[in-house]
Write an enzyme that holds these catalytic residues in place. Structure first.
Site, PDB file in Angstrom:
ATOM      1  N   GLU A   3      47.517  -5.503  77.534  1.00  0.00           N
ATOM      2  CA  GLU A   3      48.626  -4.989  78.330  1.00  0.00           C
ATOM      3  C   GLU A   3      49.143  -6.227  79.057  1.00  0.00           C
ATOM      4  OE1 GLU A   3      49.584  -1.374  81.458  1.00  0.00           O
ATOM      5  OE2 GLU A   3      47.786  -2.559  81.783  1.00  0.00           O
TER       6      GLU A   3
ATOM      7  N   ASP B 261      43.373  -3.741  80.113  1.00  0.00           N
ATOM      8  CA  ASP B 261      44.276  -3.291  81.162  1.00  0.00           C
ATOM      9  C   ASP B 261      44.759  -4.485  81.985  1.00  0.00           C
ATOM     10  OD1 ASP B 261      45.329  -0.955  82.697  1.00  0.00           O
ATOM     11  OD2 ASP B 261      44.102  -1.828  84.294  1.00  0.00           O
TER      12      ASP B 261
END
Lengths: 122, 721
Positions: B403, B366
């Protein structure tokens, strides 16, 4: 010190009995880190020379992580020694816990002691 | 006695250690010098080995509790002799690990720096805690306000052994992956799921046959590390009910699977239950990837709770300014100081742990751009953490997905430091596909580039560097992307201001629910177009759980805080949207059947003459074959992909994407005898003829022409007559 230890001895005073060369071990109370070593010792003794073992867990009120491992170690010992281990009297709750954690599929489970005996004796 | 049994006995004799005996008493308990490695608490012969490090701490005290008891039963200061460098290690004997919780008090140096936040009045959770108690029941908030200094997230020592029975990772080649992103709780919590253990790892394991049937082979789980679903201070503005942190991008314990995601968490068996899920998934041929959040922790900024890191070594774990204030590149208060050498070790230990102890197959990171920032927040040219992860031998076969952006504007899609190892969530694929699907002018060229694996971004690394997606947990679901143009986030308690405003969606003529049959039909077609384009593109496709059955969040594009109908997978949709589900299954199966769609290497637009190829690996077409129209107004993309199967047969797939509002008649490339064009899918056709079972595609009656309906996609394949 608390007194949980007496309460958690997961073994009945009933001695192991043998029927059709199948040893039946009845467990009761809580099978956890405190009671597991004694149970394991007992199981190992019975499986030392192979043999067939029926663990009657009808009267177990609680099985912890250590308890699940004791059951699985019994299974592994039995396989290694050319014996067999089965369970009887598995409550719905215990079956669900064993299912969720991946312990259930190792075992043959029987509704009654008689069913277990006849299957293991076969 | 079998050979195996004999070998085990021989090893056992050597396993008995001469140092497995206490040498003194501390706090009334027998102890000995501990082993500094591994970090964390580890069950050893006759006791538990505790090891914790802090380069700045002056002293550490081990605090022991009986399970669930408010007060500790023993406090054991680590003697100076038990410290190796900054590592405090001690073995405590005679502990019953099933009735034990532990934490640490950490005392700072006599001369504190602004960055220090030591407070030895608090009991801290072990950063390496392998299991936490205190959060076993999902959504249960502590009664009243927590007492100051209350130790809530309590570490305990779970069993480490598990009978994996020869478990092997599926090791699916990257280019063959089809990722399915799901939330453990949301996937089966809905009463319609029909599973025995709703909302849990075990419940998800029960649904593995559904995933197998769908055809996906990689399950990407949204956060499963311990988080506090109750740490959201906001309330639902309509009901006044407290909102949750349902998604869980706010980690409390990086080594601990979340207890309340386990049916057996109340028994402390979450570690077994999660291992069993991974084992079952592998048996089903499905890889498991974890969505991990190393950009920040749940401790927030100066106002946040002290759970662990802040009190262990604030200056090491967090990015701070000169005055000791938290730098916030994550948008949620603090930023983990990932390229601090100590934290690098922590992150690496954590990833290795999940691979070795839980057999997971990879990670999605993330806000991974933060992992490339230095301790001062500046992006590094050669970030040591990313390089270390890329080359680590334990992680060698793991899928690594970044990401590649963060909340402070660092956008690295196509430029993430990849070391030829990292893949990326391709945000450009998502944005381009959305614009193309809604029929924006001037997007066909860019869509062509995205369709063949974004060679402009990843040409030197292969197609699998690109994780293609049109939807993800962030943003609209697929159904909502074709049903809403404006987010509907009022229920999130931020006056509708949170969440992405630039969604690039199109509502097909009506905003939200409608009875208009024309709009409904168009939305259905658009969902099929999206699935078909995604699943025929080069790169790794990622589906969001529920998109295959038109799951809606009623226009909410940031549903992180909702634990209910809005976010749960409603299994009634499986019957209601059986046509769409069948379409998705067939599209995935078609991808599997055609190597031309799963090329690991980018196409170059040329045929391999030496092996007698029929066509170039990729060729572009228009309404006339071999004549693509790259003009700005063009809304048609027609592409012929070519490869050979393992048996050496020709594999031709022709994809025609018409985002124009009128039908177009296309003249088809000519196939040599005995091949002829067969129709796999036509999103303009009524179900079940919108897609056929791969291998059973009907031949086209007219081998020269194909009419592609308005806003429709057709896929052909060449087969022998």
């Amino acid at each position: 010190m608390d007194t949980v230890q007496e309460k958690t001895a997961a073994q009945k005073a009933v001695p192991d009995r043998t029927a059709d060369q199948v040893v039946v071990i009845e467990l009761e109370g809580e099978l956890d880190s405190r009671s597991a070593p004694a149970v394991q010792q007992r199981v190992v003794r019975q499986l030392e020379h192979g043999g067939r073992l029926l663990l009657d867990v009808t009267a177990l009120t609680y099985v912890s992580s250590a308890g699940l491992r004791t059951l699985l170690l019994a299974y592994r010992r039995a396989v290694a020694a050319g014996g067999r281990v089965a369970l009887t009297g598995v409550s719905t709750e215990l079956a669900e816990i064993m299912q969720a954690t991946g312990f259930l599929h190792f075992f043959d489970c029987f509704e009654t002691v008689a069913d277990g005996l006849s299957a293991l004796a076969a | 006695m079998s050979m195996l049994d004999g070998a085990a006995r021989a090893v056992w004799a050597f396993a008995e250690r001469v140092d497995a005996y206490p040498s003194r008493y501390i706090g009334g308990l027998p102890v000995s010098r501990g082993r500094p490695l591994p970090f964390g608490a580890t069950a050893v012969d006759g006791g538990v080995n505790f090891s914790v490090y802090s380069n700045r701490a002056a002293a550490v005290t081990l605090v022991l509790y009986r399970r669930g008891k408010p007060e500790p039963f023993a406090e054991l200061p680590f003697p100076d002799a038990y410290r190796v460098g900054g590592v405090f290690a001690m073995t405590v004997f005679g502990l019953d690990v099933e009735d034990l919780e532990y934490g640490y008090r950490v005392t700072g140096p006599a001369r504190a720096k602004p960055a220090d936040r030591f407070d030895d009045r608090l009991v801290l959770s072990d950063p390496y805690a392998r299991a936490l108690s205190g959060g076993e029941s999902w959504g249960e908030r502590p009664a009243g306000s927590p007492a100051p200094g209350e130790y809530r997230h309590r570490a305990f020592v779970p069993p480490e052994d598990f009978d994996w029975e020869g478990d092997r990772p599926p090791r699916i080649p990257d280019a063959d992956l089809v990722i399915y992103e799901a939330h453990v709780r949301g996937f089966t919590r809905h009463p319609s799921s029909g599973v025995r253990f709703p909302g849990t790892f075990a419940g998800l394991a029960e649904k593995l046959p559904y995933l197998q049937e769908l055809g996906v082979n990689c399950l990407e789980l949204m956060p499963i590390f311990e988080y506090d679903e109750c740490d959201n201070p906001r309330s639902d503005p309509t009901t006044g009910d407290p909102l949750h942190n349902y998604w869980g991008y706010n980690t409390v314990g990086f080594f601990a699977p979340k207890a309340s995601l386990a049916a057996t968490g109340r028994l402390g068996m979450q570690t077994d239950e999660f291992r069993n899920l991974v084992k079952q998934a592998h048996q089903a041929g499905i890889a498991v990837i974890l969505d991990v959040v190393f950009n920040h922790t749940a401790e927030g900024d100066e106002r946040g709770p002290t759970i662990s890191f802040r009190g262990v070594d604030n200056a090491a774990y967090y990015m701070l300014d000169a005055d000791g204030h938290y730098l916030n590149y994550s948008g949620v208060g603090n930023t983990l100081n990932c390229n601090n050498p100590v934290v690098r070790g922590f992150v690496l230990d954590c990833l290795r742990f999940w691979v070795t102890h839980y057999h997971v197959d990879g990670f999605r990171f993330d806000l991974a751009a933060i992992l490339g920032r230095g301790p001062d927040g500046c992006p590094l040219a050669n970030p040591p953490l990313l390089e270390t992860i890329a080359h680590d031998p334990v992680l060698r076969d793991c899928k690594l997905i970044a990401e590649a952006w963060d909340a402070a504007g660092l956008y690295q899609v196509g430029s993430f430091p990849d070391y030829c190892r990292w893949s990326e969530w391709n945000g450009l694929y998502r944005d381009t596909a959305r614009r193309f699907l809604r029929g924006d002018e001037g997007t066909a060229r860019d869509m062509a580039t995205r369709f063949v694996g974004s060679p402009d971004l990843y040409g030197h690394r292969g197609t699998a560097a690109s994780v293609n997606f049109i939807t993800a947990h962030d943003g609209f679901t697929l159904h909502d992307l074709v049903s809403y143009e404006h987010k509907r986030n009022e229920a999130n308690g931020e006056h509708g201001l949170d969440g992405e405003s630039r969604n690039l969606g199109w509502n097909c003529g009506a905003e939200g629910p409608t009875d208009d049959p024309g709009v409904i039909a168009l939305r259905r077609r658009q969902m099929r177009n999206a699935l078909l384009i995604l699943l025929t593109s080069h790169g790794i496709p990622m589906l969001t759980a529920g998109d295959e059955v038109a799951r809606t969040q009623r226009g909410n594009n940031n549903a992180y805080c909702h634990d209910g109908e809005l976010t749960w997978f409603d299994w009634a949709q499986v019957d209601k949207e059986a046509d769409l589900l069948r379409f998705a299954r067939r599209a995935i199966a078609f991808r599997r059947a055609h190597p031309a769609l799963r090329r690991p290497v980018h196409t170059i637009g040329q045929a391999n003459g030496t092996r007698g190829d029929l066509f170039p690996d990729v060729s572009w077409h228009g309404t006339a074959p071999w004549r693509p129209d790259w003009s700005h107004h063009n809304r048609l993309l027609a592409v012929l992909l070519y490869d050979r199967t393992d048996k050496g047969d020709h594999d031709c797939v022709y994809v025609a994407m018409n985002t124009y509002w009128e039908p177009l008649e296309l003249k088809l490339p000519t196939l040599p005898e005995p091949l002829s064009w067969h129709l796999f899918a036509d999103t303009a056709a009524q179900p079940p003829h919108d897609a056929h079972e791969p291998g059973q595609e009907p031949p086209l009656a007219d081998q020269e022409r194909l009419t592609v309906g308005p806003r429709s996609t057709a896929v052909l394949t060449a087969r022998r007559c």
